[in-house]
Write a protein that holds these residues in place. Structure first.
Motif, PDB file in Angstrom:
ATOM      1  N   ALA A   1      19.640  11.371  -7.848  1.00 60.79           N
ATOM      2  CA  ALA A   1      20.686  10.607  -6.960  1.00 60.79           C
ATOM      3  C   ALA A   1      19.648   9.807  -5.791  1.00 60.79           C
ATOM      4  N   ASP A   2      18.914  10.708  -5.170  1.00 63.25           N
ATOM      5  CA  ASP A   2      18.274  10.062  -3.999  1.00 63.25           C
ATOM      6  C   ASP A   2      17.090   9.090  -4.523  1.00 63.25           C
ATOM      7  N   GLN A   3      16.532   9.294  -5.694  1.00 68.57           N
ATOM      8  CA  GLN A   3      15.494   8.407  -6.139  1.00 68.57           C
ATOM      9  C   GLN A   3      15.887   7.224  -6.068  1.00 68.57           C
ATOM     10  N   SER A   4      17.010   6.992  -6.763  1.00 69.83           N
ATOM     11  CA  SER A   4      17.434   5.577  -6.940  1.00 69.83           C
ATOM     12  C   SER A   4      17.527   4.756  -5.769  1.00 69.83           C
ATOM     13  N   ARG A   5      17.730   5.296  -4.570  1.00 70.42           N
ATOM     14  CA  ARG A   5      17.918   4.718  -3.439  1.00 70.42           C
ATOM     15  C   ARG A   5      16.551   4.634  -2.706  1.00 70.42           C
ATOM     16  N   ARG A   6      15.723   5.698  -2.993  1.00 71.65           N
ATOM     17  CA  ARG A   6      14.756   6.019  -1.884  1.00 71.65           C
ATOM     18  C   ARG A   6      13.340   5.590  -2.544  1.00 71.65           C
ATOM     19  N   ASN A   7      12.845   5.632  -3.737  1.00 69.15           N
ATOM     20  CA  ASN A   7      11.620   5.361  -4.205  1.00 69.15           C
ATOM     21  C   ASN A   7      11.039   4.152  -3.793  1.00 69.15           C
ATOM     22  N   PRO A   8       9.872   3.883  -3.583  1.00 67.02           N
ATOM     23  CA  PRO A   8       9.303   2.789  -3.126  1.00 67.02           C
ATOM     24  C   PRO A   8       9.216   1.654  -4.226  1.00 67.02           C
ATOM     25  N   ASP A   9       9.376   0.464  -3.760  1.00 73.32           N
ATOM     26  CA  ASP A   9       9.413  -0.831  -4.848  1.00 73.32           C
ATOM     27  C   ASP A   9       8.059  -1.345  -4.539  1.00 73.32           C
ATOM     28  N   GLY A  10       6.970  -1.091  -3.555  1.00 68.48           N
ATOM     29  CA  GLY A  10       5.776  -1.502  -3.543  1.00 68.48           C
ATOM     30  C   GLY A  10       5.067  -0.806  -2.361  1.00 68.48           C
ATOM     31  N   THR A  11       3.621  -0.839  -2.508  1.00 64.28           N
ATOM     32  CA  THR A  11       3.075  -0.054  -1.774  1.00 64.28           C
ATOM     33  C   THR A  11       1.620  -0.774  -1.306  1.00 64.28           C
ATOM     34  N   GLY A  12       1.081  -0.762  -0.049  1.00 64.33           N
ATOM     35  CA  GLY A  12      -0.112  -1.471  -0.037  1.00 64.33           C
ATOM     36  C   GLY A  12      -0.774  -1.221   1.409  1.00 64.33           C
ATOM     37  N   LEU A  13      -2.137  -1.476   1.279  1.00 59.83           N
ATOM     38  CA  LEU A  13      -2.933  -0.947   2.425  1.00 59.83           C
ATOM     39  C   LEU A  13      -3.987  -2.245   2.568  1.00 59.83           C
ATOM     40  N   GLY A  14      -3.949  -2.628   4.158  1.00 58.81           N
ATOM     41  CA  GLY A  14      -4.670  -3.655   4.484  1.00 58.81           C
ATOM     42  C   GLY A  14      -5.584  -3.376   5.461  1.00 58.81           C
ATOM     43  N   VAL A  15      -6.907  -3.775   5.231  1.00 56.97           N
ATOM     44  CA  VAL A  15      -8.052  -3.287   6.266  1.00 56.97           C
ATOM     45  C   VAL A  15      -9.112  -4.214   6.554  1.00 56.97           C
ATOM     46  N   PHE A  16      -9.603  -4.325   7.747  1.00 55.42           N
ATOM     47  CA  PHE A  16     -10.725  -5.078   8.051  1.00 55.42           C
ATOM     48  C   PHE A  16     -12.110  -3.973   8.025  1.00 55.42           C
ATOM     49  N   ASP A  17     -13.164  -4.664   7.146  1.00 55.78           N
ATOM     50  CA  ASP A  17     -14.005  -3.642   6.988  1.00 55.78           C
ATOM     51  C   ASP A  17     -15.139  -3.976   8.186  1.00 55.78           C
ATOM     52  N   GLU A  18     -16.313  -3.580   7.923  1.00 54.91           N
ATOM     53  CA  GLU A  18     -17.464  -3.369   8.964  1.00 54.91           C
ATOM     54  C   GLU A  18     -17.912  -4.712   9.140  1.00 54.91           C
TER      55      GLU A  18
END
Length: 294
Positions: free
Chosen positions: A28-45
């Motif tokens: 029941a919780d999953q239907s409301r709480r699971n992520p719809d997208g994930t992301g990482l952003g980084v500036f390299d060396e």
């Protein structure tokens, strides 16, 4: 509610291991709480931006947990999306990149037709590749920065002042990063956004920098005794230095990890949305269940 995490490690490059997680407690919780997208952003060396993101729907993988990502850089932004505007698509997944800056957002604003017209007026409507309110907010910020000769702090203040006066707002919390600087804004008081100022260089007692919630986990051996500044939508460990940003407060962290704080929006939005003003779907996405807290 979308989860935000930002990390500024100063001028020294570090390696951080990131997981973007969800730990569902029931179907029941999953239907409301699971992520719809994930992301990482980084500036390299070399100061080059890198985005690593994917749309991930609850129905596609209810036990979602991404593999670890070993990223090297100076500034990092992580985001877990709970979709309220826009389809589950890579172009709607945070973070976003414009003019060499990385951006992520949580919250809700309405009046997108009004905002779209404003973007056409200021000439950045072509930057909006997806459907989200977040990318539109970023395009408005980018326009203001351009108009103010690259002054990011002034551009953020200008764009947010316009939004506060012209469109209905429930919450607009943002993280914005370059290779050398990070900005964070909490507006208004609807959602929490915290800062952990470790710029004093005081070493932790742990063998490594290790922070987690059920949504985001960041770890780095390099940062266990080095200065850094962290932003997150919830406290990620028991460090007593975590501080809740004031409503309307803009925090800027420069390359030397100097932290500047000032309230740029002292008043609530002209058209403040209340929880009861939101649709049931949007309302559920904005307010996690108590079990989702760490």
């Amino acid at each position: 509610m979308c989860r935000l995490f930002g990390l500024h490690a100063g001028t020294d490059v570090c390696t951080a291991t990131f997981w973007l997680l969800d730990a569902p407690d029931s179907l029941a919780d999953q239907s409301r709480r699971n992520p719809d997208g994930t992301g990482l952003g980084v500036f390299d060396e070399r100061g080059r931006p890198r985005l690593d993101k994917q749309p991930m729907a609850a129905w596609a993988d209810a036990a979602f947990a991404t593999e670890a990502h070993e990223l090297t850089g100076t500034t990092f932004i992580a985001h877990v999306r709970y979709a309220t505007t826009g389809s589950l698509d890579i172009r709607n997944t945070h973070p976003f990149l414009q003019d060499g800056r990385i951006f992520a957002h949580n919250g809700v604003l309405e009046g997108l037709d009004v905002l779209d017209e404003r973007l056409r007026e200021v000439g950045t409507d072509d930057l909006v590749l997806g459907d989200t309110d977040s990318e539109r907010v970023f395009a408005l910020i980018t326009a203001s920065i351009r108009a103010l000769d690259g002054d990011v702090s002034a551009g953020l203040a200008d764009a947010m002042t316009w939004l506060a006066a012209n469109v209905p707002i429930y919450a607009v919390n943002v993280l914005l990063s370059t290779a050398t600087d990070v900005w964070a804004l909490r507006y208004p008081e609807t959602h929490e956004l915290y800062v952990l100022d470790r710029s004093d260089g005081v070493a932790t007692q742990a063998p490594e920098f290790d922070m987690r919630t059920k949504r985001i986990h960041a770890r780095s051996q390099h940062l266990c005794s080095r200065a850094s500044v962290v932003f997150a939508t919830e406290r990620m460990d028991d460090d007593q230095r975590w501080r809740l940003l004031e409503p309307g407060e803009l925090v800027h962290v420069d390359a030397a990890l100097h932290v500047d704080r000032r309230v740029i929006l002292p008043h609530p939005p002209a058209r403040l949305l209340r929880r009861e003003d939101l649709s049931a779907r949007v309302r559920d996405a904005q307010h996690a269940l108590p079990s989702a807290r760490r």
